[in-house]
Scaffold this motif. Structure first.
Motif, PDB file in Angstrom:
ATOM      1  N   MET A   1       0.668  -1.237  -0.168  1.00 63.32           N
ATOM      2  CA  MET A   1      -0.006  -0.037  -0.120  1.00 63.32           C
ATOM      3  C   MET A   1       1.100   1.360   0.106  1.00 63.32           C
ATOM      4  N   ALA A   2       0.186   2.325  -0.028  1.00 63.24           N
ATOM      5  CA  ALA A   2       0.995   3.823  -0.030  1.00 63.24           C
ATOM      6  C   ALA A   2       1.890   3.924   0.938  1.00 63.24           C
ATOM      7  N   ASP A   3       1.609   3.363   2.274  1.00 64.61           N
ATOM      8  CA  ASP A   3       2.400   3.614   3.381  1.00 64.61           C
ATOM      9  C   ASP A   3       3.564   2.674   3.646  1.00 64.61           C
ATOM     10  N   GLY A   4       3.756   1.683   2.323  1.00 60.16           N
ATOM     11  CA  GLY A   4       4.727   0.746   2.340  1.00 60.16           C
ATOM     12  C   GLY A   4       4.538  -0.456   2.950  1.00 60.16           C
ATOM     13  N   LYS A   5       3.217  -0.839   3.802  1.00 60.07           N
ATOM     14  CA  LYS A   5       2.923  -2.063   4.292  1.00 60.07           C
ATOM     15  C   LYS A   5       2.325  -2.859   3.426  1.00 60.07           C
ATOM     16  N   ARG A   6       2.450  -4.379   3.809  1.00 52.35           N
ATOM     17  CA  ARG A   6       1.297  -5.036   2.769  1.00 52.35           C
ATOM     18  C   ARG A   6      -0.137  -4.984   2.995  1.00 52.35           C
ATOM     19  N   PRO A   7      -0.909  -5.162   2.203  1.00 45.82           N
ATOM     20  CA  PRO A   7      -2.231  -4.958   2.229  1.00 45.82           C
ATOM     21  C   PRO A   7      -2.557  -6.159   3.473  1.00 45.82           C
ATOM     22  N   ALA A   8      -3.538  -5.710   4.357  1.00 42.23           N
ATOM     23  CA  ALA A   8      -3.990  -6.680   5.529  1.00 42.23           C
ATOM     24  C   ALA A   8      -4.827  -7.937   4.803  1.00 42.23           C
ATOM     25  N   SER A   9      -5.144  -7.812   3.629  1.00 44.39           N
ATOM     26  CA  SER A   9      -5.731  -9.013   3.112  1.00 44.39           C
ATOM     27  C   SER A   9      -4.815  -9.980   2.478  1.00 44.39           C
ATOM     28  N   ALA A  10      -3.616  -9.616   2.232  1.00 45.99           N
ATOM     29  CA  ALA A  10      -2.552 -10.253   1.819  1.00 45.99           C
ATOM     30  C   ALA A  10      -1.924 -11.139   2.765  1.00 45.99           C
ATOM     31  N   ASP A  11      -1.809 -12.391   2.670  1.00 46.59           N
ATOM     32  CA  ASP A  11      -1.322 -13.007   3.929  1.00 46.59           C
ATOM     33  C   ASP A  11      -0.044 -14.026   3.697  1.00 46.59           C
ATOM     34  N   THR A  12       0.750 -13.587   2.601  1.00 43.47           N
ATOM     35  CA  THR A  12       1.807 -14.035   2.188  1.00 43.47           C
ATOM     36  C   THR A  12       3.061 -13.836   3.064  1.00 43.47           C
ATOM     37  N   TYR A  13       3.122 -12.815   3.619  1.00 38.13           N
ATOM     38  CA  TYR A  13       4.263 -12.507   4.510  1.00 38.13           C
ATOM     39  C   TYR A  13       3.516 -11.942   5.886  1.00 38.13           C
ATOM     40  N   THR A  14       3.439 -12.902   6.731  1.00 39.55           N
ATOM     41  CA  THR A  14       2.726 -12.676   7.878  1.00 39.55           C
ATOM     42  C   THR A  14       3.680 -12.105   9.043  1.00 39.55           C
ATOM     43  N   LYS A  15       4.802 -12.235   9.117  1.00 38.46           N
ATOM     44  CA  LYS A  15       5.870 -11.478   9.862  1.00 38.46           C
ATOM     45  C   LYS A  15       5.785  -9.950   9.645  1.00 38.46           C
ATOM     46  N   LEU A  16       5.371  -9.448   8.403  1.00 42.66           N
ATOM     47  CA  LEU A  16       5.385  -8.233   8.228  1.00 42.66           C
ATOM     48  C   LEU A  16       4.087  -7.412   8.511  1.00 42.66           C
ATOM     49  N   GLU A  17       4.226  -6.152   9.017  1.00 39.82           N
ATOM     50  CA  GLU A  17       2.912  -5.499   9.465  1.00 39.82           C
ATOM     51  C   GLU A  17       1.950  -5.361   8.422  1.00 39.82           C
ATOM     52  N   ALA A  18       0.910  -5.402   8.730  1.00 35.40           N
ATOM     53  CA  ALA A  18      -0.389  -5.078   7.615  1.00 35.40           C
ATOM     54  C   ALA A  18      -0.462  -3.561   7.685  1.00 35.40           C
ATOM     55  N   SER A  19      -0.780  -3.109   6.423  1.00 35.25           N
ATOM     56  CA  SER A  19      -1.090  -1.521   6.363  1.00 35.25           C
ATOM     57  C   SER A  19      -2.385  -1.096   6.993  1.00 35.25           C
ATOM     58  N   SER A  20      -2.306   0.053   7.605  1.00 34.58           N
ATOM     59  CA  SER A  20      -3.665   0.553   8.366  1.00 34.58           C
ATOM     60  C   SER A  20      -4.352   1.078   7.089  1.00 34.58           C
ATOM     61  N   MET A  21      -4.142   0.954   6.081  1.00 32.31           N
ATOM     62  CA  MET A  21      -5.007   1.431   4.667  1.00 32.31           C
ATOM     63  C   MET A  21      -5.770   0.430   4.165  1.00 32.31           C
ATOM     64  N   THR A  22      -6.843   0.435   4.100  1.00 34.40           N
ATOM     65  CA  THR A  22      -7.711  -0.650   3.760  1.00 34.40           C
ATOM     66  C   THR A  22      -7.471  -1.068   2.236  1.00 34.40           C
ATOM     67  N   TYR A  23      -7.524  -2.283   1.935  1.00 36.84           N
ATOM     68  CA  TYR A  23      -7.158  -2.686   0.474  1.00 36.84           C
ATOM     69  C   TYR A  23      -8.728  -2.721  -0.185  1.00 36.84           C
ATOM     70  N   ASP A  24      -8.904  -2.026  -1.279  1.00 42.22           N
ATOM     71  CA  ASP A  24     -10.072  -2.017  -1.836  1.00 42.22           C
ATOM     72  C   ASP A  24      -9.874  -2.836  -3.117  1.00 42.22           C
ATOM     73  N   ARG A  25     -10.284  -3.929  -2.968  1.00 37.39           N
ATOM     74  CA  ARG A  25     -10.295  -5.049  -4.035  1.00 37.39           C
ATOM     75  C   ARG A  25     -10.993  -4.712  -5.289  1.00 37.39           C
ATOM     76  N   GLU A  26     -11.972  -4.127  -5.146  1.00 34.58           N
ATOM     77  CA  GLU A  26     -12.922  -3.611  -6.235  1.00 34.58           C
ATOM     78  C   GLU A  26     -12.163  -2.516  -7.194  1.00 34.58           C
ATOM     79  N   HIS A  27     -11.175  -1.529  -6.472  1.00 41.28           N
ATOM     80  CA  HIS A  27     -10.406  -0.443  -7.100  1.00 41.28           C
ATOM     81  C   HIS A  27      -8.932  -0.964  -6.578  1.00 41.28           C
ATOM     82  N   PRO A  28      -8.274  -1.880  -7.233  1.00 37.15           N
ATOM     83  CA  PRO A  28      -7.149  -2.129  -6.750  1.00 37.15           C
ATOM     84  C   PRO A  28      -5.793  -0.967  -6.828  1.00 37.15           C
ATOM     85  N   PHE A  29      -6.090  -0.016  -7.674  1.00 42.22           N
ATOM     86  CA  PHE A  29      -5.290   1.195  -7.741  1.00 42.22           C
ATOM     87  C   PHE A  29      -5.234   2.096  -6.752  1.00 42.22           C
ATOM     88  N   MET A  30      -6.197   2.092  -5.879  1.00 37.67           N
ATOM     89  CA  MET A  30      -6.404   2.808  -4.741  1.00 37.67           C
ATOM     90  C   MET A  30      -4.888   2.825  -3.774  1.00 37.67           C
TER      91      MET A  30
END
Length: 730
Positions: A348-377
């Motif tokens: 996401m724009a804050d540099g963190k992984r999307p919370a819905s992406a569980d590939t790297y679980t030791k990395l903090e999830a972004s506080s920004m909500t991932y909008d899968r209907e509008h992935p470019f946000m």
């Protein structure tokens, strides 16, 4: 054209190999001078031509599928389709067609090549280098000039061996031009012996080229030739490979520390050759990240590079096909479809992984909500330079002759205001929700040649580079971006830093590791205000730090042909936990808790699927037809908003596009990886023996003394189990 038939006995084989002329536009005249007499080595011109010949044989090139000669370069090839980047089972993850030596789907041949043609044979290429080394060493030039030429040859011999060892672990080491005498045999050597040999050649190369290249590199006229920095950067890649779990099953920390010590000490030498992260004075929305791939002269990012030209015919022609590969069909390109898996897991724009992406679980999830209907946000700045969605500008410098290819293609001011509108419609309502349905038609005359999300990475975007590196010829016969001079960068300076970050992390030098990671993120557009988008515990948690580095590599090098090697190095298909039949105990992964995926917090790829995505017209527009003028959105009163222009402030434009999507489009998940005959979903399955490849039947037939790799069938012994152990000490 000069041709000749010679006899070669390289690996216990006797074969007639045709030498055909070859040309590389590294300089204006790089022709084939391999059929020479010894007198050529007494002149600078003769020696230089022999060196250029080696370049023409050995430089990586933009290709459709990796071979023994060419690495993956980002296309949707066998290797990339075995990663998160593309869907559609590549050979290495196909659950229904396991790779074999003697039956079924043959294991890819990255070891041998064509037995009757030196240029199409891995060992003929090495023989050519050895021949040039012997000739120049025994010639009449001064030692200073010999070093200049020999330094380049030692580099390419190391490059050839690196591309063998990373797949096979141990291969024969041949350093002389061997005569075709029956009985000459070169057995496979251990991986350690091969790694030591490669490192020795690279040290020799770096030393010999130091006087010529460590004061800013070669001149502009010679830019693209390998340097001390090129040799040391490849050395870093080799040291990293040797320290990685693939070769370092017990996690011997001395390998990490040795690599860290050498690579850190040699970084100044790399920098002295003129290398560094490419930046400009006007980085807007990741434009520096895009522009680095379109530099024609003295690009500091291009540590190891292949140059191309726009010559349209003849022996001097060497054009890159990348721009034509990735551009949409309505610009006379062919397009490449990015998998939804990678789109959804980008930061996401804050540099963190999307919370819905569980590939790297030791990395903090972004506080920004991932909008899968509008992935470019709200995405990482590199996201917009890696993917292209409906409603984004993607300008090019074309001409109206594109109409010759198809008069229905939109011109968009000869490409200078091109907008991608690759939304789709269906001809039947029942197809709209069917992930398997192929009855979709793309807007703007894309029709059945439409990708849901286009790969945009490494594009020569006219909004970024107004000095286009291609000649656009939009005709039905040769396509639009037919003659491109865009360089291909095999080894970027960003990789130098991330390689160093990785060995620093492995050596326990976490502060240094994070500092190199921050440099790469700074160029991407992050700042110290939010710690470059990194979580705070990376300097205290080694597993989290390593996970962050691997995630960064995946994003920074997406669609550059690097991901497959990283997945293999870290054994991320199964964490290295699965036993290879017949393997000794030394193959058991005892480091990293016995499972690299668990240690890293990485979701193993085995057992997962890659799907695709597309954006179809909203239900209110109904269905359309099969022609360019049957777009139901436009026919039923819909209009398009302004396309997103990456040269301008981004967020307001994205909000406008999001609103337009909400009113007009629906995300549809499309089948990516295949189903079985009963339409049951299939899942990736990388077998543990694939980490070290087996020799093909053809390779074994051409050298009957070659031992087969453990885990693979030995065609010389009736299909019995292979006995060669790449990890054994000699």
């Amino acid at each position: 054209m000069k041709t000749n038939i010679i006899k070669v006995f390289g690996l216990g084989l006797i074969a007639s190999m045709t030498i055909t002329s070859c040309s590389d536009d590294f300089l204006e005249e790089k022709k084939n001078y391999d059929n020479v007499n010894t007198g050529i080595y007494d002149t600078e011109e003769g020696c230089l031509r022999r060196v250029y010949d080696v370049y023409s044989w050995c430089l990586p090139t933009v290709n459709s599928d990796p071979t023994w000669q060419y690495p993956s370069t980002g296309s949707n090839d066998t290797q990339a389709k075995s990663t998160e980047e593309y869907s559609g089972f590549g050979a290495f993850v196909d659950p229904q067609n396991p790779l074999s030596v003697m039956s079924g789907t043959s294991v890819p041949d990255y070891f041998f090549g064509t037995p009757n043609n030196i240029q199409n044979n891995a060992w003929g290429r090495i023989r050519n280098i050895n021949d040039a080394i012997e000739g120049i060493s025994g010639g009449a030039l001064s030692q200073e000039k010999k070093d200049e030429y020999l330094g380049q040859l030692y580099f390419f011999r190391a490059w050839c061996y690196y591309n063998l060892v990373k797949y096979y672990g141990g291969v024969p080491i041949v350093t002389e031009v061997q005569d075709p005498v029956e009985g000459v045999v070169n057995p496979r050597r251990s991986a350690k012996a091969c790694i030591d040999f490669i490192l020795s050649d690279l040290d020799q190369s770096a030393k010999m080229l130091a006087d010529k290249t460590m004061n800013g590199g070669w001149s502009s006229d010679e830019w693209g030739m390998v340097t001390t920095g090129t040799a040391l950067a490849l050395k870093g890649r080799v040291l990293l490979l040797w320290a990685s779990p693939l070769f370092n099953r017990a996690n011997d920390e001395t390998r990490w520390k040795n690599a860290y010590t050498q690579m850190k000490a040699e970084l100044d030498s790399i920098n002295s050759c003129g290398y560094g992260l490419f930046t400009s004075t006007n980085n807007v929305n990741g434009s520096d990240f895009a522009l680095q791939f379109n530099q024609s002269d003295k690009n500091p990012e291009a540590v190891f590079v292949t140059l191309y030209n726009t010559v349209q015919a003849g022996d001097g022609q060497k054009n890159s096909n990348w721009e034509r590969y990735i551009r949409p069909k309505n610009t006379t390109g062919s397009g490449k479809n990015a998998s939804a898996m990678l789109v959804d897991m980008f930061p996401m724009a804050d540099g963190k992984r999307p919370a819905s992406a569980d590939t790297y679980t030791k990395l903090e999830a972004s506080s920004m909500t991932y909008d899968r209907e509008h992935p470019f946000m709200n995405r990482d700045p590199r996201f917009y330079r890696t993917f292209a969605f409906p409603g984004f500008r993607w300008a090019y410098n074309g001409n109206s002759s594109v109409q010759e290819a198809d008069p229905n293609n939109p011109l968009y001011d000869d490409g200078k205001n091109y907008e991608l509108w690759n939304y789709v419609w269906y001809t039947d309502l029942d197809d709209q929700g069917d992930p398997e349905s192929g009855n979709d038609y793309g807007a703007d005359n894309l029709l059945t040649n439409c990708s849901g999300v286009y790969v945009r990475k490494r594009s020569d975007d006219y909004d970024v580079n107004t000095n286009s590196m291609y000649t656009f010829t939009g005709t039905a016969s040769n396509g639009g971006f037919a003659y491109s001079a865009q360089p291909y960068i095999e080894l970027r300076y960003a990789e130098v830093l991330l390689n160093l970050a990785e060995v620093a992390c492995g050596a326990g030098e976490l502060t240094d590791a994070v500092s190199y990671l921050k440099q790469v993120r700074a160029r991407a557009g992050y700042t110290g205000e939010n710690n470059y988008g990194l979580q705070s515990n990376l300097e205290s948690d080694q597993a989290a730090c390593m996970s962050a580095i691997l995630y960064e590599r995946q994003i920074e090098f997406a669609y550059e042909g690097k991901r497959f090697d990283d997945l293999r190095r870290w054994m991320l298909y199964d964490g290295g936990a699965t036993k290879v039949e017949g393997a000794p105990s030394t193959w058991t992964l005892t480091g990293w808790g016995g499972n690299t995926c668990t240690w890293l917090g990485f979701k193993q790829l085995n057992g997962q699927r890659r799907e695709n995505m597309e954006f179809r017209v909203a239900d209110k527009y109904g269905v359309g037809g099969t022609t360019a003028d049957s777009d139901p959105l436009l026919k039923n009163g819909g209009t398009r908003c302004a396309a997103v222009d990456l040269r301008k402030e981004l967020n307001p434009q994205l909000e406008t596009l999001k609103t337009w999507y909400s009113d007009n489009l629906v995300r549809k998940d499309k089948k990516g990886d295949s189903y079985d005959q009963n339409k049951v979903k299939l899942y990736m399955n990388f077998l543990p023996r694939y980490y070290f490849l087996g020799l093909t039947q053809g390779a074994q037939n051409n050298n009957k003394a070659l031992e087969q790799t453990i885990g693979w069938e030995d065609s010389q012994h009736g299909g019995s189990a292979g006995t060669f152990d790449p990890l054994a000490d000699e």
